[in-house]
Design a protein around this motif. Structure first.
Motif, PDB file in Angstrom:
ATOM      1  N   ILE A  18       0.829  -1.208   0.000  1.00  0.00           N
ATOM      2  CA  ILE A  18       0.000   0.000   0.000  1.00  0.00           C
ATOM      3  C   ILE A  18       0.862   1.256   0.000  1.00  0.00           C
ATOM      4  CG2 ILE A  18      -1.642   1.357   1.361  1.00  0.00           C
ATOM      5  CD1 ILE A  18      -2.816  -1.346   2.328  1.00  0.00           C
ATOM      6  N   ILE A  19       1.856   1.293   0.891  1.00  0.00           N
ATOM      7  CA  ILE A  19       2.708   2.486   1.003  1.00  0.00           C
ATOM      8  C   ILE A  19       3.447   2.755  -0.302  1.00  0.00           C
ATOM      9  CG2 ILE A  19       4.786   3.390   2.125  1.00  0.00           C
ATOM     10  CD1 ILE A  19       3.812   2.041   4.711  1.00  0.00           C
ATOM     11  N   LEU A  20       4.013   1.700  -0.894  1.00  0.00           N
ATOM     12  CA  LEU A  20       4.764   1.895  -2.133  1.00  0.00           C
ATOM     13  C   LEU A  20       3.837   2.261  -3.299  1.00  0.00           C
ATOM     14  CD1 LEU A  20       7.428  -0.957  -1.888  1.00  0.00           C
ATOM     15  CD2 LEU A  20       7.731   1.493  -1.506  1.00  0.00           C
ATOM     16  N   HIS A  21       2.650   1.664  -3.334  1.00  0.00           N
ATOM     17  CA  HIS A  21       1.684   2.026  -4.380  1.00  0.00           C
ATOM     18  C   HIS A  21       1.323   3.507  -4.280  1.00  0.00           C
ATOM     19  CE1 HIS A  21      -1.769   1.418  -7.137  1.00  0.00           C
ATOM     20  NE2 HIS A  21      -2.350   2.336  -6.370  1.00  0.00           N
ATOM     21  N   GLU A  22       1.015   3.952  -3.080  1.00  0.00           N
ATOM     22  CA  GLU A  22       0.627   5.352  -2.908  1.00  0.00           C
ATOM     23  C   GLU A  22       1.810   6.291  -3.147  1.00  0.00           C
ATOM     24  OE1 GLU A  22      -2.363   6.013  -2.931  1.00  0.00           O
ATOM     25  OE2 GLU A  22      -3.132   4.013  -2.461  1.00  0.00           O
ATOM     26  N   LEU A  23       3.016   5.846  -2.832  1.00  0.00           N
ATOM     27  CA  LEU A  23       4.206   6.645  -3.156  1.00  0.00           C
ATOM     28  C   LEU A  23       4.329   6.843  -4.660  1.00  0.00           C
ATOM     29  CD1 LEU A  23       7.159   5.499  -0.848  1.00  0.00           C
ATOM     30  CD2 LEU A  23       6.296   7.823  -1.167  1.00  0.00           C
ATOM     31  N   GLU A  37      -2.800  16.522  -0.103  1.00  0.00           N
ATOM     32  CA  GLU A  37      -3.334  16.909   1.202  1.00  0.00           C
ATOM     33  C   GLU A  37      -3.158  15.815   2.248  1.00  0.00           C
ATOM     34  OE1 GLU A  37      -7.368  18.154   0.685  1.00  0.00           O
ATOM     35  OE2 GLU A  37      -6.877  19.442  -1.018  1.00  0.00           O
ATOM     36  N   LYS A  38      -3.281  14.531   1.811  1.00  0.00           N
ATOM     37  CA  LYS A  38      -3.177  13.418   2.754  1.00  0.00           C
ATOM     38  C   LYS A  38      -2.409  12.263   2.141  1.00  0.00           C
ATOM     39  CE  LYS A  38      -7.291  13.887   5.712  1.00  0.00           C
ATOM     40  NZ  LYS A  38      -8.474  13.147   6.225  1.00  0.00           N
ATOM     41  N   TYR A  69      -4.528   5.529   0.721  1.00  0.00           N
ATOM     42  CA  TYR A  69      -4.818   6.532  -0.303  1.00  0.00           C
ATOM     43  C   TYR A  69      -3.944   7.764  -0.131  1.00  0.00           C
ATOM     44  CZ  TYR A  69      -7.420   9.327   3.140  1.00  0.00           C
ATOM     45  OH  TYR A  69      -7.775  10.083   4.226  1.00  0.00           O
ATOM     46  N   VAL A  70      -3.809   8.503  -1.224  1.00  0.00           N
ATOM     47  CA  VAL A  70      -3.299   9.875  -1.168  1.00  0.00           C
ATOM     48  C   VAL A  70      -4.419  10.770  -1.675  1.00  0.00           C
ATOM     49  CG1 VAL A  70      -0.832   9.404  -1.401  1.00  0.00           C
ATOM     50  CG2 VAL A  70      -2.217   9.580  -3.449  1.00  0.00           C
ATOM     51  N   GLY A  74      -7.886  18.943  -5.940  1.00  0.00           N
ATOM     52  CA  GLY A  74      -8.487  19.164  -7.244  1.00  0.00           C
ATOM     53  C   GLY A  74      -8.677  17.900  -8.061  1.00  0.00           C
ATOM     54  N   MET A  75      -8.822  16.785  -7.381  1.00  0.00           N
ATOM     55  CA  MET A  75      -9.014  15.514  -8.087  1.00  0.00           C
ATOM     56  C   MET A  75     -10.296  14.865  -7.587  1.00  0.00           C
ATOM     57  SD  MET A  75      -6.565  12.170  -8.055  1.00  0.00           S
ATOM     58  CE  MET A  75      -7.162  10.584  -8.642  1.00  0.00           C
ATOM     59  N   ILE A  76     -11.126  14.397  -8.505  1.00  0.00           N
ATOM     60  CA  ILE A  76     -12.346  13.692  -8.127  1.00  0.00           C
ATOM     61  C   ILE A  76     -11.978  12.259  -7.791  1.00  0.00           C
ATOM     62  CG2 ILE A  76     -14.612  12.899  -8.923  1.00  0.00           C
ATOM     63  CD1 ILE A  76     -14.693  15.366 -10.734  1.00  0.00           C
ATOM     64  N   ASP A  77     -11.996  11.943  -6.507  1.00  0.00           N
ATOM     65  CA  ASP A  77     -11.603  10.606  -6.054  1.00  0.00           C
ATOM     66  C   ASP A  77     -12.618  10.110  -5.029  1.00  0.00           C
ATOM     67  OD1 ASP A  77     -11.061  12.134  -3.841  1.00  0.00           O
ATOM     68  OD2 ASP A  77      -8.882  11.904  -3.951  1.00  0.00           O
TER      69      ASP A  77
END
Length: 447
Positions: A18-23, A37-38, A69-70, A74-77
């Motif tokens: 998870i950490i590496l994917h979000e990185l 933001e997060k 997640y990150v 300005g992104m629709i997520d």
């Protein structure tokens, strides 16, 4: 203790992925001066376990271990932050960046997943090499006791020569996976070759029987322990049975046949004990068993006893690269085939789709770094492929809309993207419930 070891491996592997994917999303976002933001490991629904704000980004650990997640401005997520999207676009926001930059940001996670898997396979080739038994050294063939394989036409003593035209030269952990996905298997039986066409619903049939390996090497009959109720006190742990009722016994499957034929009888036997042959008398009960637990032998012991020749390939640093890359390609192609089977209702493979318990169960109850890294590499490929599926709410959904924008020159409206995100989210929840529901169903029926 066993559950703790399994859980530790499961959480460590999941957290790493998870950490590496979000990185993979975080780093290109930062390079393109997009505000993040997060950055969270696990989901922080209502509250988080830990959090700390550094600069413009809040880093934390959520309490719900279903992913991570990150949150990019300005992104629709999945956050569905409509208030932010209603404001005029800002230069640091995702929606203000060129389409090619947004595409790189969205592809970053799966790119890291695939690169990680290949790096792990390269590292494993360098560190562990490749230990295997050559198929040509299996003089007495393989052990095949799975009833579904037997009904398809296989039997103990067969040798696997090829699967779907691919020559099988080594017996290793991959052979069972290849057979599961096979359309036809070329075998050698009693010196003659023949092709077995696999049932189209083979996976569905497998799901209806008790779990057991498909093919494995044949093992000698070694005593692990003698039960207190057994009348065969002449036996001792580590004894290896060499003959029963005057018939030579090389493998346990041969001994089972003799035991079945001599229920409720006392027979003579010879065991190997401390490298000496010792005659004993054994009582076979009405079920055809001796009241003992089986013992296991490692590959080194089997080689010393002359059962198998164990081969070991070692690779230097640069030699490990093509080996690891080839391994990664094979796993990637193999997982693609599995997905194809899952989406084909005729195979019944969808019934075997599992959730978090299924992933938890593949980790061993004893710690092995070799197994841990192999499973982590495989899960990394699975995560990368699944995230590439063109489903809104997944990376693949965002990529699909971005490619449309790049090709057509038209950007989908925010309202359309919001609706697509909601549809994708509902679809993902449905898939999640289906997969984990399968886990619960199989736990209840015991298969």
């Amino acid at each position: 203790m066993e559950i703790f070891i399994k859980l530790s491996q499961f959480l460590l592997s999941l957290s790493l992925l998870i950490i590496l994917h979000e990185l993979g999303h975080f780093i290109p976002a930062k390079l393109f001066k997009t505000r993040v933001e997060k950055f969270y490991l696990f989901f922080d629904v209502k509250y988080s376990l830990l959090k700390k704000k550094i600069g413009e980004t809040e880093y934390g650990i959520g309490w719900l271990p279903l992913g991570g997640y990150v949150k990019i401005s300005g992104m629709i997520d999945e956050s569905m932050d409509k208030e932010q999207m209603a404001l005029p676009p800002q230069p640091w926001e995702f929606r203000s960046k060129p389409a090619w930059q947004r595409l790189i940001i969205m592809l970053g996670g799966v790119t890291v997943n695939f690169i990680l898997a290949f790096i792990i396979y390269i590292g494993m080739a360098f560190t562990y090499g490749n230990t295997y038994i050559a198929m040509e050294d299996l003089k007495d063939g393989l052990l095949i006791e799975n009833p579904v394989l037997q009904s398809a036409g296989f039997k103990t003593g067969d040798n696997i020569l090829a699967v779907d035209g691919e020559k099988i030269s080594k017996f290793d952990n991959e052979i069972n996976i290849k057979i599961v996905m096979a359309k036809n298997v070329l075998i050698e039986r009693d010196g003659a070759e023949q092709t077995i066409v696999m049932p189209k619903d083979f996976i569905d049939q497998l799901s209806k029987v008790e779990k057991s390996s498909l093919v494995s090497i044949r093992m000698p009959f070694v005593i692990g322990a003698v039960s207190a109720e057994s009348s065969n006190t002449a036996l001792q742990p580590k004894d290896m049975i060499l003959s029963l009722n005057g018939q030579k016994v090389k493998y346990f499957d041969e001994a089972k046949t003799i035991l079945e034929a001599n229920k409720n009888k006392t027979v003579s036997a010879v065991v190997l004990r401390d490298q000496k042959e010792v005659p004993v008398s054994l009582q076979i009960d009405g079920e055809g068993i001796l009241g003992v637990q089986l013992g296991g032998l490692g590959l080194d012991s089997l080689e010393k006893l002359g059962y198998y020749k164990v081969r070991k390939q070692e690779y230097g640093f640069f030699e490990a690269f093509p080996v690891g890359i080839q391994k990664g390609k094979e796993q990637l192609v193999g997982y693609g085939k599995q997905l194809k089977m899952i989406f084909n209702p005729d195979t019944g493979a969808y019934k075997q789709v599992g959730g978090f318990k299924a992933i938890f169960d593949i980790f061993p109850s004893t710690w092995s770094w070799e197994v841990f890294w192999a499973l982590t590499a495989l899960l990394s490929i699975m995560l990368g492929v699944m995230n590439l599926l063109p489903i809104p709410a997944l990376d693949g959904g965002h990529v699909m809309f971005l490619l449309y924008e790049i090709i057509s020159g038209k950007k989908p409206s925010d309202k359309f993207l919001e609706n697509a995100q909601m549809v994708g989210f509902v679809l993902l929840i449905t898939l999640l419930l289906f997969a984990n529901g399968n886990d619960v169903y199989k736990a209840i029926i015991g298969k």
